[in-house]
Design a protein around this motif. Structure first.
Motif, PDB file in Angstrom:
ATOM      1  N   GLN A 113     -42.311  51.755  -0.544  1.00 61.26           N
ATOM      2  CA  GLN A 113     -42.896  50.718   0.300  1.00 61.26           C
ATOM      3  C   GLN A 113     -44.355  50.526  -0.082  1.00 61.26           C
ATOM      4  O   GLN A 113     -45.128  51.477  -0.152  1.00 61.26           O
ATOM      5  N   ARG A 114     -44.758  49.283  -0.316  1.00 59.20           N
ATOM      6  CA  ARG A 114     -46.104  48.983  -0.769  1.00 59.20           C
ATOM      7  C   ARG A 114     -47.060  48.689   0.385  1.00 59.20           C
ATOM      8  O   ARG A 114     -48.199  49.130   0.375  1.00 59.20           O
ATOM      9  N   VAL A 115     -46.585  47.926   1.352  1.00 58.04           N
ATOM     10  CA  VAL A 115     -47.457  47.473   2.442  1.00 58.04           C
ATOM     11  C   VAL A 115     -46.812  47.846   3.767  1.00 58.04           C
ATOM     12  O   VAL A 115     -45.625  47.581   3.970  1.00 58.04           O
ATOM     13  N   PRO A 116     -47.542  48.471   4.661  1.00 58.03           N
ATOM     14  CA  PRO A 116     -46.945  48.824   5.950  1.00 58.03           C
ATOM     15  C   PRO A 116     -46.836  47.605   6.855  1.00 58.03           C
ATOM     16  O   PRO A 116     -47.604  46.643   6.763  1.00 58.03           O
ATOM     17  N   LEU A 117     -45.851  47.710   7.753  1.00 55.15           N
ATOM     18  CA  LEU A 117     -45.716  46.683   8.772  1.00 55.15           C
ATOM     19  C   LEU A 117     -46.737  46.929   9.879  1.00 55.15           C
ATOM     20  O   LEU A 117     -47.250  48.047  10.029  1.00 55.15           O
ATOM     21  N   PRO A 118     -47.043  45.907  10.638  1.00 55.84           N
ATOM     22  CA  PRO A 118     -47.982  46.122  11.755  1.00 55.84           C
ATOM     23  C   PRO A 118     -47.468  47.183  12.717  1.00 55.84           C
ATOM     24  O   PRO A 118     -46.336  47.112  13.204  1.00 55.84           O
ATOM     25  N   GLY A 119     -48.269  48.195  13.006  1.00 57.15           N
ATOM     26  CA  GLY A 119     -47.898  49.274  13.919  1.00 57.15           C
ATOM     27  C   GLY A 119     -47.068  50.362  13.294  1.00 57.15           C
ATOM     28  O   GLY A 119     -46.648  51.288  14.005  1.00 57.15           O
ATOM     29  N   GLN A 120     -46.814  50.312  11.992  1.00 53.24           N
ATOM     30  CA  GLN A 120     -45.996  51.322  11.342  1.00 53.24           C
ATOM     31  C   GLN A 120     -46.880  52.459  10.854  1.00 53.24           C
ATOM     32  O   GLN A 120     -47.884  52.234  10.187  1.00 53.24           O
ATOM     33  N   TYR A 121     -46.486  53.686  11.217  1.00 49.84           N
ATOM     34  CA  TYR A 121     -47.223  54.842  10.718  1.00 49.84           C
ATOM     35  C   TYR A 121     -46.292  55.957  10.271  1.00 49.84           C
ATOM     36  O   TYR A 121     -46.727  57.083  10.062  1.00 49.84           O
ATOM     37  N   VAL A 122     -45.001  55.672  10.162  1.00 52.79           N
ATOM     38  CA  VAL A 122     -44.037  56.628   9.619  1.00 52.79           C
ATOM     39  C   VAL A 122     -43.410  55.966   8.398  1.00 52.79           C
ATOM     40  O   VAL A 122     -42.954  54.818   8.469  1.00 52.79           O
ATOM     41  N   PHE A 123     -43.401  56.719   7.299  1.00 49.24           N
ATOM     42  CA  PHE A 123     -42.934  56.154   6.041  1.00 49.24           C
ATOM     43  C   PHE A 123     -41.985  57.126   5.382  1.00 49.24           C
ATOM     44  O   PHE A 123     -42.024  58.339   5.621  1.00 49.24           O
ATOM     45  N   LEU A 124     -41.129  56.534   4.541  1.00 48.27           N
ATOM     46  CA  LEU A 124     -40.257  57.304   3.678  1.00 48.27           C
ATOM     47  C   LEU A 124     -40.885  57.388   2.302  1.00 48.27           C
ATOM     48  O   LEU A 124     -41.460  56.412   1.795  1.00 48.27           O
ATOM     49  N   SER A 125     -40.746  58.566   1.695  1.00 50.39           N
ATOM     50  CA  SER A 125     -41.285  58.685   0.337  1.00 50.39           C
ATOM     51  C   SER A 125     -40.509  57.825  -0.645  1.00 50.39           C
ATOM     52  O   SER A 125     -41.067  57.356  -1.634  1.00 50.39           O
ATOM     53  N   GLN A 126     -39.234  57.587  -0.371  1.00 45.32           N
ATOM     54  CA  GLN A 126     -38.411  56.698  -1.168  1.00 45.32           C
ATOM     55  C   GLN A 126     -37.519  55.908  -0.230  1.00 45.32           C
ATOM     56  O   GLN A 126     -36.912  56.461   0.689  1.00 45.32           O
ATOM     57  N   GLU A 127     -37.467  54.593  -0.495  1.00 45.11           N
ATOM     58  CA  GLU A 127     -36.613  53.747   0.331  1.00 45.11           C
ATOM     59  C   GLU A 127     -35.296  53.422  -0.348  1.00 45.11           C
ATOM     60  O   GLU A 127     -34.394  52.913   0.319  1.00 45.11           O
ATOM     61  N   ARG A 128     -35.229  53.657  -1.622  1.00 53.31           N
ATOM     62  CA  ARG A 128     -33.968  53.450  -2.325  1.00 53.31           C
ATOM     63  C   ARG A 128     -33.770  54.600  -3.290  1.00 53.31           C
ATOM     64  O   ARG A 128     -34.698  55.004  -3.998  1.00 53.31           O
ATOM     65  N   VAL A 129     -32.528  55.117  -3.270  1.00 54.53           N
ATOM     66  CA  VAL A 129     -32.153  56.233  -4.135  1.00 54.53           C
ATOM     67  C   VAL A 129     -30.976  55.773  -4.976  1.00 54.53           C
ATOM     68  O   VAL A 129     -29.943  55.367  -4.422  1.00 54.53           O
ATOM     69  N   CYS A 130     -31.183  55.801  -6.273  1.00 59.86           N
ATOM     70  CA  CYS A 130     -30.123  55.421  -7.202  1.00 59.86           C
ATOM     71  C   CYS A 130     -29.710  56.676  -7.961  1.00 59.86           C
ATOM     72  O   CYS A 130     -30.504  57.231  -8.740  1.00 59.86           O
ATOM     73  N   LEU A 131     -28.514  57.116  -7.688  1.00 61.50           N
ATOM     74  CA  LEU A 131     -28.003  58.335  -8.334  1.00 61.50           C
ATOM     75  C   LEU A 131     -27.348  58.039  -9.662  1.00 61.50           C
ATOM     76  O   LEU A 131     -27.000  58.980 -10.399  1.00 61.50           O
ATOM     77  N   GLY A 132     -27.115  56.801  -9.952  1.00 61.44           N
ATOM     78  CA  GLY A 132     -26.530  56.448 -11.230  1.00 61.44           C
ATOM     79  C   GLY A 132     -25.044  56.759 -11.285  1.00 61.44           C
ATOM     80  O   GLY A 132     -24.307  56.669 -10.288  1.00 61.44           O
ATOM     81  N   ASP A 133     -24.616  57.146 -12.450  1.00 60.22           N
ATOM     82  CA  ASP A 133     -23.207  57.446 -12.689  1.00 60.22           C
ATOM     83  C   ASP A 133     -22.999  58.940 -12.493  1.00 60.22           C
ATOM     84  O   ASP A 133     -23.674  59.760 -13.121  1.00 60.22           O
ATOM     85  N   VAL A 134     -22.061  59.264 -11.636  1.00 64.48           N
ATOM     86  CA  VAL A 134     -21.762  60.671 -11.337  1.00 64.48           C
ATOM     87  C   VAL A 134     -20.265  60.875 -11.471  1.00 64.48           C
ATOM     88  O   VAL A 134     -19.463  59.954 -11.250  1.00 64.48           O
ATOM     89  N   PRO A 135     -19.845  62.101 -11.819  1.00 70.45           N
ATOM     90  CA  PRO A 135     -18.400  62.384 -11.859  1.00 70.45           C
ATOM     91  C   PRO A 135     -17.884  62.727 -10.468  1.00 70.45           C
ATOM     92  O   PRO A 135     -18.640  63.028  -9.548  1.00 70.45           O
ATOM     93  N   LEU A 136     -16.608  62.667 -10.312  1.00 70.42           N
ATOM     94  CA  LEU A 136     -15.987  63.066  -9.052  1.00 70.42           C
ATOM     95  C   LEU A 136     -16.094  64.577  -8.868  1.00 70.42           C
ATOM     96  O   LEU A 136     -16.347  65.327  -9.806  1.00 70.42           O
ATOM     97  N   CYS A 137     -15.922  64.985  -7.600  1.00 67.63           N
ATOM     98  CA  CYS A 137     -15.960  66.389  -7.225  1.00 67.63           C
ATOM     99  C   CYS A 137     -17.316  67.023  -7.522  1.00 67.63           C
ATOM    100  O   CYS A 137     -17.408  68.200  -7.894  1.00 67.63           O
ATOM    101  N   THR A 138     -18.368  66.222  -7.405  1.00 75.93           N
ATOM    102  CA  THR A 138     -19.718  66.743  -7.593  1.00 75.93           C
ATOM    103  C   THR A 138     -20.534  66.435  -6.358  1.00 75.93           C
ATOM    104  O   THR A 138     -20.152  65.638  -5.496  1.00 75.93           O
ATOM    105  N   ARG A 139     -21.624  67.113  -6.297  1.00 80.45           N
ATOM    106  CA  ARG A 139     -22.545  66.921  -5.194  1.00 80.45           C
ATOM    107  C   ARG A 139     -23.920  66.586  -5.782  1.00 80.45           C
ATOM    108  O   ARG A 139     -24.495  67.368  -6.536  1.00 80.45           O
ATOM    109  N   SER A 140     -24.407  65.406  -5.430  1.00 81.48           N
ATOM    110  CA  SER A 140     -25.724  64.934  -5.926  1.00 81.48           C
ATOM    111  C   SER A 140     -26.704  64.958  -4.770  1.00 81.48           C
ATOM    112  O   SER A 140     -26.430  64.407  -3.692  1.00 81.48           O
TER     113      SER A 140
END
Length: 1826
Positions: free
Chosen positions: A1342-1369
């Protein structure tokens, strides 16, 4: 301030701050001014003030007192009020002031009271005290003071002097005053450039003195000097004032004149007639702000040069901005001469001086005769003939003329008038009378003298016949023949000899009929030296040779035929006795220089003439001499006489025309003798002359040759004037006529002749004797000095050129001045060897006396060397008539140094970076010249383009423009080359700047040299969207949804493209359209879809962050249609609007769409958030075209689209009616599941249904193969939320499939969506096959906070890419609370469907101020391959808001309970109550009365409104309420206290994308990434087993209670139980004990004794695997597997046969047992490491360890980038066994690093703690920190 100077000359717009003013003291009137002004305190004490109605003094002062005495003064108190006043006072606090005892003072209105106050000083110092008076209205005080007399001076703080020029002076006066009663002496001290006068003195008390300040600066600057004044008896006191002055350099300019050269002004008078004067003016202007003095002086000129310019202004002052007019008068004295003079204007302190050149010429008369020959014809003896001739004056100057002939009848030819004046441009007719006395031909050449001009000659001829003699008639043609014969030397021969020579052939006739010597005898007869040409003045003086005036000529000179000597006879001796003495006479001699016999005829005088000649006729032989006697016989005494006697000489043979031939006819010669005399008796006073003499100072030219000057003698009296010039006293000067008589009112022109000599340096004196007496003698000053040409050349004859490049030209101006009195011709001559390198302009010219000129020398070297050249200057006078005059030669030394010039740039490469296409960028290239000579150069530009779109662009003219292509760089200096770049295309440009050095002619020489290279990249303004956030009604939209709704990815793609030519029609935002729908010049059209929201909901606000990713500033604007429309007048607008225009007008008028800000500018690398708002005020779809305009960049049309629905309408919002699935490989067994999102834009939940009939038809068309399946055809979508539907696309062929699928909404509108998908063949595509997950280009932070926002996520989108089945990412996220004061609560909203796939820990928690929380996001990929596109929402609430909400809910519930239990009695008959009630009333009456006041303070809250179903239904059995009841219901409903609304949480969106592949597919497509994942083979299936609903365990959740009897019973029961618990003291004690009990810690549950070991049946445990399980085994098999326990080998059985075992056999058994045990242990450990449980445990441990490290690093407890610390321990030598054990342990640890930990999984962990292990032991690294 005593000296008031309001203006500040340093800055005329400012004013100096005024000093402390003492004017208040001076304005107060006093009967004794000195006394009053000398002591201000005394004056203040004399003023009475009014305090609370009492008039008295505010201060009582003792001034004159001595130590030890008593001094009493009275304080008068007067009541000025109309009522009685009583005063009380407090006596002074000190003992030095005493007064009456404290008492009451009563003052009636208008009465006064005198209070004596005594002062008793004990020391000589100042005393001060007060008396306080008290009245009913207040108090006031009277100050008591005793002062000591002191020396005081009152003077201003500063004195500002008027501005002054440097080396000038200015002054001002200021006043200062003695403010004490003592005599005060003063002494001023001040430094330069200020002076004070008087500097010292004594001031009496109150006396005022004035001091003059003199300011005399020497430099131009601001002066501030402090003037100190020591005053007092011995100067013990001091004060100071600030003297301020401003000085500037004076600067004067000369105006009203022309600019000549080198900055010299020119005042040209032109041509001025002789004898007149002309006046002109020039101005001296002072542009400086200070008054300047000036001096105007002549430059040094030649010593004997006369000054003809006069000016009266020699010096003066010029005020600032004013001018002084200087008149100059030009009075020329020499005709046809140009006068030059220089005036120098100088000012003291000026940095330069000004020169003005004064020049003018003198024009004289131009007189000519109408005829050069006057033929009077043939006249008989005794008769007279008259002729006329005209004098023509063609000039504007008056001309004085005089014929040099006798006027008293002594001449045959008489001129009337003989002298006079010819007006300008006029003609005068002159009569000539011919009265002959002898029968001979007459000829005389009359000289007409013109003042200041050469004489003109008139040839007068006439013939006289008598009865006896008739000579040949003389004609004008005979004069031409005579001149030809005279030129040939034949006039000395008589006619008879010429006839004989002609007959003999010695002479011949030419074509004109004149005689000439035969060609063969030319050398024998004709002299070798031909006669030279003579000027008219020379001829006039040479004509007097016959009169003996000049030296005797040589015999061969033809012009001297007859000579008379002496030419002048003076009869100045007075007679002794006029009656008896004989008349004086003089003899004269006539000589014949011809070869023939001459007859001499003297013209007799008129009757009464005192002069006579005897004999009158005579015959003179060849080369003979004869004498004559001239007698002076005056008839009356005391008179003066003068005459010019003439004698005609003629060949004797010419007296008879019979003896004369036409060709040999020779005119007679006329010789004259000037005679003068007087008859004054001795002792008789001669006449007093009255005359005027023009130019008594005669200056001859400085030429060493014969020169002439004229002097005019005018007789202004009424008596004749006799004059004579004494040539004997000045032999260097010859005069014609030397003597004569000037009639009254007439004039005489005197011609002076001299030959100036260089040896003659003194002034000559030529006496002019008048009236024949030495008493009347006028001396003529004659200057006849010859000079050599003198020229002054600047530089003392040396010209030095600055170093010059080879082939270039160096020019220098050299001033040359003529320092002689003669005009000079000059000519420069340069040697042929120096001519190619040296030239001068002008090379020749004329220099007037005292004139200077500027010579421009050019030095053009051809090779590198030092040149020494010597040009010569040749000078000769312009007035020189002699061709043999020597010319002067001067030599000049010219020195020049040549070198090879070159230049270079300050930098070899000039990189301009990115330049805006279409814009201009100016820059400067420093050109350096390190050589010692200036270099002229020309620049050429060569352009190269990298990345050009077409060949036409490469052929474009250079985009780099030079301000100048040629220039010159001085030696050892730098020149800034101004360049401008205007790039037409987006490409990489490179320009090579090459230079050529220029030669003297400006042509290029040599080959081109590279100066520098300029690089630039043409770019367009670029913007990029880096973030988007939704708020308001769009808060439920994730970032990915906003990215798709607002087409942000196509917008970024369009912004990265180049603008088209049409888009650059208007480079900047401009109003250009006359329509309400402006024309579109761009092909980029995108939609900004704000989604849908119910009517009346909050506006949909989307915050889009734009970032300038380029390197140039970007100016952007969002232009609405009204911003592009040209405002027209009302009459020009049409009233017809299209529906589109009406819709846009409605949208714009209601401001449904808003943009803030609408325009701005972004520097490179900066970002700006733009808020787009859509207000949901009208139902329907609103559209508005908005143009995004980048100045000099792209235009993109953004169609704003917003949908507003009714609040009860069910509405699915589709951004597009087309959706494309990800491509899928054909021939695969497990096609992935894909997701299609449905967004509910309404306010109520809705149910949807996907019609699968088109999918079934698609299956049937593909041979029963399910190409497209919808796994979730039914579902429900909450309001404002998104539901993801699952689809499986399984292509059968490598082609594109499309199908239109209806999506139905229950009780809502349906939509038809076209789904498309493509299948591809991986074998055909190879490596380019799209197996990988295409990541969406959506920013993850997130680049710009919303008015009154003071809690942020370090990442707003997580792309795990291609993973095999029966795995834990797993990914680690942080929730960050940036507030310093607020604590928050967070909770992740996960649906049951999300929990099957995603796990996040912790799901909820709290964050204190400035705290962060680590969240672990885990994706479990199981089941079938699919595309994961999860949208997680985290609700964040303020802890304070939650607490407030809880408190508000408790208050509301408490009030609701009170309203439920409280009832109101509406019975009106309350008087007869029941006994019990009465008793109760009586018992409680007293308490009610006590609490009555307390109850009045409280007011019952409005009842909580509970609407039952029956009330809402309003059945028919219920009667309609009356009007009063309805009013009461409305009032009650308005007073309803509604349940508090919970705080609205802030939503944080987290997007998760991934794609899972089967193990075989992943190994095939991603072989290098397979080792990065751990396959979980023992994981329980996260999906619940499918089966009938009755197999599920019964739910423990109770059904929701509804209002009714059941709810009331349960509520009453629970309330009773809870109240009984609250009243139980044991319950309270147990709760208190539970708080002190420690928290139990359970580490691990394990059995107390290990199970008995069983021998393994096989080294590897056998597990049953289900082929359908993608992870390799079923859940049941995985759950039942246990690791085999290692069992020790069974002990050996004893031998059945008895015997004795030897020691060797025992040792062998022991070794074999140990080897078997070791081998069994290694197999067991290897089997354990191959177990799935072991791998899962290791992954968990590593994951928890990494999470702990990341948490510590995030909190600052661990620095990951710190260098490792190495601790060097002293060497310890362990025992051999220890060393072997440690080596073995190290080997074992390398082989099985976690074997011990695995062993102890059912026992106590035995993990060694390293130096970095946390204090908590292994548990701290095993479990994550929550």
């Amino acid at each position: 301030m005593l000296t008031d100077i309001p203006a500040n000359p340093l800055n005329p717009t400012l004013h100096w701050p005024r000093a402390a003013s003492y004017g208040k003291r001076e304005q107060q009137a006093s009967p004794h001014p000195h006394q009053a002004s000398s002591e201000p305190h005394r004056r203040s004490s004399s003023q009475r003030s009014c305090f609370l109605g009492v008039e008295t003094w505010a201060e009582l002062v003792w001034e004159r007192w001595d130590v030890g005495g008593e001094f009493t003064r009275s304080l008068y108190l007067k009541n000025v009020h109309r009522r009685l006043q009583k005063l009380r006072f407090k006596p002074p606090a000190t003992k030095f002031f005493t007064t009456l005892l404290p008492q009451a003072i009563t003052l009636s209105p208008g009465t006064s009271f005198s209070m004596p106050i005594t002062f008793r000083p004990l020391d000589r110092c100042e005393y001060q005290d007060t008396i306080e008076f008290q009245t009913k209205e207040g108090t006031f005080q009277v100050s008591l003071r005793a002062t000591i007399p002191r020396h005081t001076l009152e003077l201003p703080e500063r004195v500002l002097l008027p501005p002054c020029a440097a080396h000038h002076s200015t002054k001002t006066i200021f006043s200062f005053r003695n403010g004490s009663k003592l005599h005060t002496g003063f002494c001023w001290e001040v430094g330069d450039p200020f002076q004070l006068s008087p500097a010292s003195g004594v001031l009496a008390p109150g006396e005022e003195a004035q001091v003059m300040v003199l300011f005399r600066p020497l430099e131009a600057r601001v002066y501030q000097c402090e003037a100190s004044c020591a005053f007092g008896d011995q100067g013990e006191n001091s004060c100071s004032l600030l003297l301020q002055g401003l000085s500037k350099y004076p600067h004067l300019e000369i105006g009203g004149a022309e600019v000549e050269d080198e900055g010299c002004q020119l005042l040209d008078f032109g041509s001025v007639p002789f004898g007149s004067s002309q006046e002109k003016h020039f101005q001296i202007h002072n542009p400086s702000p200070v008054t300047s003095s000036f001096t105007l002086a002549r430059l040094r000129r030649p010593a004997l040069l006369e000054s003809v310019f006069e000016y009266a202004v020699r010096e003066g002052l010029v005020a600032p901005g004013s001018s002084v007019q200087v008149p100059v008068c030009f009075s020329p004295v020499s005709v046809d001469c140009t006068s030059v003079e220089y005036l120098c204007l100088s000012s003291p302190g000026a940095l330069s001086r000004q020169l003005i050149k004064l020049t003018g010429s003198c024009s004289g008369p131009l007189v000519s005769l109408s005829a050069s020959v006057l033929d009077l014809g043939c006249v008989l003896e005794g008769e007279q003939a008259t002729g006329f001739v005209q004098l023509v004056n063609s000039s504007v100057v008056e001309a004085q003329y005089q014929f040099d002939t006798d006027t008293d009848g002594h001449s045959v030819f008489t001129v009337e008038p003989p002298s006079g004046t010819v007006p300008p441009n006029a003609t005068l007719t002159v009569r000539l009378h011919f009265r002959p006395h002898h029968p001979i031909p007459h000829y005389r050449r009359l000289a007409c003298l013109i003042m200041h001009r050469e004489p003109v000659f008139l040839d007068v001829i006439g013939t006289c016949h008598s009865e006896q003699l008739q000579p040949a008639v003389l004609r004008a043609r005979h004069l031409d023949v005579y001149r030809a014969h005279l030129h040939r030397g034949l006039t000395c021969y008589p006619p008879n000899i010429l006839s004989a020579m002609l007959a003999q052939g010695t002479l011949q006739l030419d074509q004109q009929g004149t005689l000439k010597i035969a060609e063969d005898l030319v050398q024998e007869v004709v002299p070798s030296d031909p006669p030279t040409a003579r000027t008219p003045m020379d001829e006039y003086f040479l004509s007097e040779t016959a009169s003996g005036k000049l030296p005797r000529s040589t015999p061969h000179q033809p012009h001297c035929h007859v000579r008379v000597d002496p030419p002048e006879l003076l009869f100045y001796e007075p007679p002794h006795s006029p009656s008896h003495s004989p008349s004086p006479s003089r003899s004269l001699t006539v000589t014949n220089h011809t070869k023939g016999k001459l007859c001499l005829f003297w013209t007799p005088g008129p009757p009464g003439s005192p002069f006579s000649v005897a004999p009158t006729t005579c015959t003179l032989g060849p080369l003979k001499t004869t004498d004559f006697r001239v007698t002076y016989s005056p008839r009356q005494p005391n008179t003066v006489h003068a005459a010019q006697l003439e004698c005609f000489a003629i060949y004797k043979g010419l007296r008879d025309h019979h003896l004369t031939e036409e060709v040999t006819l020779c005119p007679p010669w006329c010789v004259t003798v000037r005679v003068s005399g007087h008859s004054f008796q001795p002792g008789r006073e001669h006449f007093n002359p009255r005359y005027s003499l023009t130019r008594p100072r005669v200056v001859f030219p400085a030429l060493p040759e014969v020169c002439y000057r004229m002097v005019l003698l005018q007789n202004t009296g009424d008596l004749p004037l006799l004059f004579r010039l004494c040539r004997e006293e000045c032999p260097e000067v010859s005069v014609l006529p030397p003597s004569g008589l000037v009639p009254p009112g007439s004039h005489q022109v005197l011609c002076l002749r001299s030959t100036p000599s260089e040896e003659q340096t003194d002034t000559l004196t030529l006496p002019l004797q008048l009236n024949a007496t030495p008493k009347h003698t006028q001396e003529l000053t004659v200057i006849s000095v010859a000079e050599k040409p003198r020229v002054c050349v600047e530089g003392d004859g040396c010209v030095y050129f600055r170093p010059t490049a080879v082939g270039c030209v160096c020019e220098r101006a050299v001033r040359m001045r003529n320092m002689s009195r003669m005009a000079l011709h000059y000519q420069w001559r340069i040697r042929s060897s120096d001519a190619p390198n040296l030239s001068v302009q002008p090379s020749a010219g004329v220099l007037q006396p005292n004139e200077s000129t500027v010579q421009y020398w050019c030095f053009a070297p051809t090779e590198e060397m030092t040149y020494t050249m010597k040009p010569s200057l040749i000078l000769w006078p312009t007035q020189s008539q002699s061709p043999s005059n020597k010319r002067s030669r001067l030599f000049l030394k010219a020195v020049g140094v040549a070198s090879k010039g070159s230049i270079k740039a300050g930098s070899a490469v000039v990189d301009l970076g990115e330049v805006l296409v279409g814009g201009c960028k100016s820059f400067e290239v420093p050109v350096l010249n390190d050589g010692r000579c200036p270099v002229r150069f020309s620049i050429s530009v060569q352009q190269s383009i990298v990345g050009a779109c077409s060949s036409q662009e490469e052929d474009d003219p250079p985009a780099l423009e030079l301000e100048t292509e040629t220039g010159s760089v001085p030696a050892r200096s730098r020149l800034l080359l101004h360049c401008t770049v205007k790039l037409p295309h987006r490409a990489h440009y490179s320009w090579d700047l090459c230079y050529h050095t220029l030669n003297a002619s400006g042509s290029e020489q040599g080959c081109a040299q590279l100066l520098c290279q300029v690089r630039a990249e043409g770019v367009f303004p670029t913007l990029e969207v880096t973030d988007a956030r939704g708020s308001g009604a769009a808060e439920g939209l994730s970032k990915l949804q906003l990215w798709e709704l607002f087409s942000l990815e196509p917008l970024n793609t369009s912004l990265r493209r180049d603008p088209g030519p049409m888009e650059l029609t208007y480079r900047v935002p401009t109003r250009h359209s006359l329509r309400r729908c402006p024309s579109v010049y761009t092909s980029s059209i995108l939609d900004f879809n704000f989604g849908a929201a119910p009517l009346g909901s909050e506006p949909s606000c989307v915050l889009v962050v734009f970032e300038n990713t380029g390197s140039i500033p970007v100016e952007w604007s969002f232009l609405l249609p009204e911003d592009q429309q040209i405002e027209l007048e009302y009459w020009a607008e049409t009233g017809d609007f299209t529906p589109t225009e009406l819709h846009q007008m409605r949208v714009q008028d209601n401001r449904l769409f808003a943009i803030s800000p609408r325009s701005g500018s972004l520097p490179p690398g900066q970002q700006r958030a733009v808020q787009f708002t859509y207000r949901h005020e009208f139902t329907g779809t609103d559209r508005l075209p908005v143009l995004l305009k980048l100045s000099y960049g792209r235009e993109i049309l953004l169609n704003f689209v917003g949908v507003t629905v009714e609040r009860d309408q069910r509405y699915l919002h589709f951004t597009s009616n087309k959706y494309t699935f990800a491509p899928v490989v054909i021939g695969g067994f497990d096609p992935p599941k894909q997701v299609y999102e449905l967004y509910n834009g309404g306010a109520v939940p809705l149910r949807y249904h996907v019609d699968t009939e088109p999918l079934e038809q698609l299956t049937a068309d593909n041979f029963g193969h399910p190409v497209l399946q919808c796994l979730t055809p039914y579902g429900e979508v909450p309001p404002g939320r998104t539901v993801r539907t699952e689809w499986i696309f399984s292509p059968l062929e490598a082609k594109t499939y499309s199908v239109d699928v209806p999506i139905l909404v229950l009780e809502g509108d349906s939509a038809l969506i076209r789904f498309e998908g493509s299948g591809f063949d991986s074998r055909a595509l190879g490596l380019s096959a799209p197996h990988r997950l295409d990541p969406r280009l959506v920013p993850c932070t997130q680049r710009v906070p919303l008015p009154g926002q003071y809690v942020f996520l370090s990442q707003e989108r997580v792309c795990l890419g291609d993973v095999p089945l029966c795995t834990r990412s797993t990914r680690l996220l942080f929730l960050i609370n940036t507030s310093h004061t607020h604590s928050v609560l967070f909770k992740w909203i996960l649906t049951d469907k999300d929990r099957k796939v995603v796990e996040i820990h912790p799901e909820e928690g709290s964050l204190a101020a400035d705290e962060s929380a680590l969240c672990t996001l885990t994706l479990h990929s199981s089941g079938t391959p699919c595309f994961y596109q999860q949208g997680l929402i985290c609700e964040v609430l303020s802890e304070e808001a939650v607490v407030q909400y809880g408190e508000a809910v408790r208050q509301w519930e408490k009030e609701r309970e009170r309203q439920e239990n409280e009832f109101t009695l509406t019975d009106k008959n309350l008087s007869c109550s029941s006994p019990a009630q009465s008793t109760h009333t009586q018992d409680t009456g007293e308490s009610d009365q006590k609490n009555n006041f307390a109850l009045r303070k409280y007011k019952t809250l409005p009842p909580i409104r509970v609407i039952s179903s029956s009330v809402v239904a309003g059945g028919p059995s219920q009667a309609r309420p009356s009007r009063v009841e309805r009013r009461a219901q409305r009032e009650a409903s308005s007073r309803v206290w509604r349940r508090p609304s919970p705080p609205r949480p802030m939503l944080l969106h987290l997007g998760l994308t991934a794609r899972s592949h089967s193990l075989l597919e992943y190994q095939a497509f991603f072989p290098t990434h397979f080792h990065r994942h751990h396959i979980h083979r023992l994981n329980e299936p996260r999906t619940p087993p499918s089966g009938p609903a009755d197999e599920h365990p019964p739910s423990t959740a109770l059904p929701a209670l509804r209002p009714g009897p059941d709810m009331d019973i349960i509520t009453h029961t629970l309330t009773s139980i809870i109240r009984s618990l609250l009243d139980d003291p044991q319950f309270h004690a147990s709760i208190a004990n539970d708080q002190d009990e420690p928290v139990p810690y359970f580490t691990q549950l394990r059995p107390s004794t290990p199970p008995p070991p069983q021998p393994p049946t096989s080294p590897v445990p056998q597990t049953l695997s289900d082929p359908s399980d993608p992870c390799g085994g079923s859940g049941k098999a995985r759950s039942g597997v246990r690791p085999p326990s290692p069992s020790p080998p069974s002990p050996p059985q004893p031998d059945s046969a008895p015997g004795v075992r030897t020691e060797t056999a025992a040792e062998e058994d022991q070794d074999s047992h140990n080897a078997l045990h070791k081998e069994h242990r290694q197999k067991t450990e290897e089997a354990i490491r191959r177990l799935p449980e072991f791998g899962d445990l290791v992954e968990d441990i590593l994951l928890n360890t990494l999470q702990n490290l990341m948490m510590e690093a995030f909190q600052g407890e661990l620095v990951l980038t710190a260098r490792p610390r190495i601790i060097a321990l002293p060497p310890v030598t362990p025992p051999a066994s220890s060393r072997r054990r440690s080596v073995g342990q190290r080997k074992m640890s390398r082989g099985s690093p976690l074997s011990d930990a695995v062993k102890d999984t059912q026992g106590t962990p035995k993990t060694d703690q390293g130096p970095d292990t946390a204090p908590g032991g292994p548990a701290s690294s095993m479990a994550p920190k929550h």
